[in-house]
Write an enzyme that holds these catalytic residues in place. Structure first.
Site, mmCIF file in Angstrom:
data_model
loop_
_atom_site.group_PDB
_atom_site.id
_atom_site.type_symbol
_atom_site.label_atom_id
_atom_site.label_comp_id
_atom_site.label_asym_id
_atom_site.label_seq_id
_atom_site.Cartn_x
_atom_site.Cartn_y
_atom_site.Cartn_z
ATOM 1 N N LYS A 117 -11.257 -20.255 20.276
ATOM 2 C CA LYS A 117 -11.779 -18.946 20.658
ATOM 3 C C LYS A 117 -12.089 -18.856 22.154
ATOM 4 C CE LYS A 117 -15.459 -18.308 18.453
ATOM 5 N NZ LYS A 117 -16.786 -17.698 18.459
ATOM 6 N N ARG A 134 -22.760 -13.137 13.217
ATOM 7 C CA ARG A 134 -22.487 -14.399 12.526
ATOM 8 C C ARG A 134 -22.607 -14.283 11.007
ATOM 9 N NH1 ARG A 134 -22.261 -18.925 15.748
ATOM 10 N NH2 ARG A 134 -23.132 -18.687 17.824
ATOM 11 N N ARG A 171 -21.132 -29.503 8.435
ATOM 12 C CA ARG A 171 -21.608 -28.441 9.331
ATOM 13 C C ARG A 171 -20.650 -27.245 9.306
ATOM 14 N NH1 ARG A 171 -22.356 -31.408 14.184
ATOM 15 N NH2 ARG A 171 -20.349 -30.716 14.952
ATOM 16 N N ARG A 230 -21.082 -40.908 17.749
ATOM 17 C CA ARG A 230 -22.398 -40.418 17.329
ATOM 18 C C ARG A 230 -22.279 -39.746 15.966
ATOM 19 N NH1 ARG A 230 -24.260 -36.636 22.090
ATOM 20 N NH2 ARG A 230 -22.588 -35.529 21.052
ATOM 21 N N ARG A 239 -14.247 -37.372 19.238
ATOM 22 C CA ARG A 239 -15.073 -37.672 20.396
ATOM 23 C C ARG A 239 -15.766 -39.023 20.246
ATOM 24 N NH1 ARG A 239 -18.616 -34.363 24.204
ATOM 25 N NH2 ARG A 239 -20.541 -35.461 23.764
#
Ligand SMILES: [Zn+2]
Length: 237
Positions: free
Chosen positions: A27, A102, A185, A174, A141
């Site tokens: 986006k 949202r 999530r 992490r 990551r």
């Protein structure tokens, strides 16, 4: 008179675009290109909050009071900030909204607030990317143990797998960057996104865009969708 100018500006001449997509759907990349091609600003709710808090405006202080208590900023405050932003001179022809709404209640509240000003959401552009692909894009990551140098499996891999180029310390992932954490999530975020997508499908302004294609192809389709709108001026490259 200012009020005349304002009512004319909100009388349907401006093009209000809502950009929808999950984190990792691309986006931000498309928003930057669309802003350039359409000559209207990219209005990201997160940026508005940060600017309002930084500037110490009344609405920014109120937003900060909620954030400091760990609360979500109430929708009417967010919508008030968005409407104020739409009155800025650079938004006279319209804006690309990003980060709001949202969920369905927010989408309905935004529609009502725009309708009060004789305006509306003209297009909701939904960049669709399947969950598995989003997880793949977001989970590569890694950071180094000693200094936090950041790597990405695909876009910025270390020269030697699992080892920091700069200090030789091991790369660790992490919790927030682990695929299983990201999947949980995203699942919640996709549920909310689906509410917003359904809302705009019902109001007739939704366009679904396949987000698995190359960036250029996605841009081309987004611009074609917006070019159908009266008053939308796509700038030639
Ligand atoms: Zn390092």
């Amino acid at each position: 008179m200012g009020s005349t100018r304002q009512s004319r500006r909100f009388a349907g001449e401006m093009t209000v675009i809502v950009l929808l997509g999950a984190p990792g759907a691309g986006k931000g990349t498309q928003a930057a290109i669309l802003t350039d091609r359409l000559g209207i600003p990219h209005v990201a709710t997160g940026d508005l909050f940060r600017a309002a808090v930084r500037d110490g405006s009344a609405i920014g202080l109120e937003a900060r009071r909620h954030m400091e208590r760990g609360h979500l900023v109430p929708d009417e405050i967010t919508i008030g900030m968005l409407l104020a932003r739409l009155e800025a001179p650079d938004a006279i022809d319209g804006a690309i909204l990003d980060g709001f709404p949202r969920n369905r209640p927010q989408a309905e509240a935004l529609d009502a607030a725009l309708a009060d000003r004789g305006s509306q959401v003209d297009r909701a552009l939904h960049i669709q990317v399947p969950l598995d692909e989003l997880v793949r894009r977001l989970s590569g990551r890694w950071i180094c143990r000693d200094a936090g140098h950041v790597y990405h499996e695909e876009s910025n891999p270390p020269r030697v797998s699992g080892v920091c180029d700069l200090d030789g310390s091991p790369l660790i992932q992490r919790d927030d960057d682990r695929p299983e954490t990201i999947r949980v999530r995203l699942t919640g975020q996709l549920d909310s996104l689906a509410q917003v997508v359904d809302h705009y499908r019902e109001t007739g302004v939704l366009r679904d865009i396949d987000g698995l294609r190359p960036i250029d192809a996605i841009t081309h389709e987004l611009l074609a969708d917006v070019a159908e709108l009266p008053g939308a001026g796509v700038q030639p490259w």
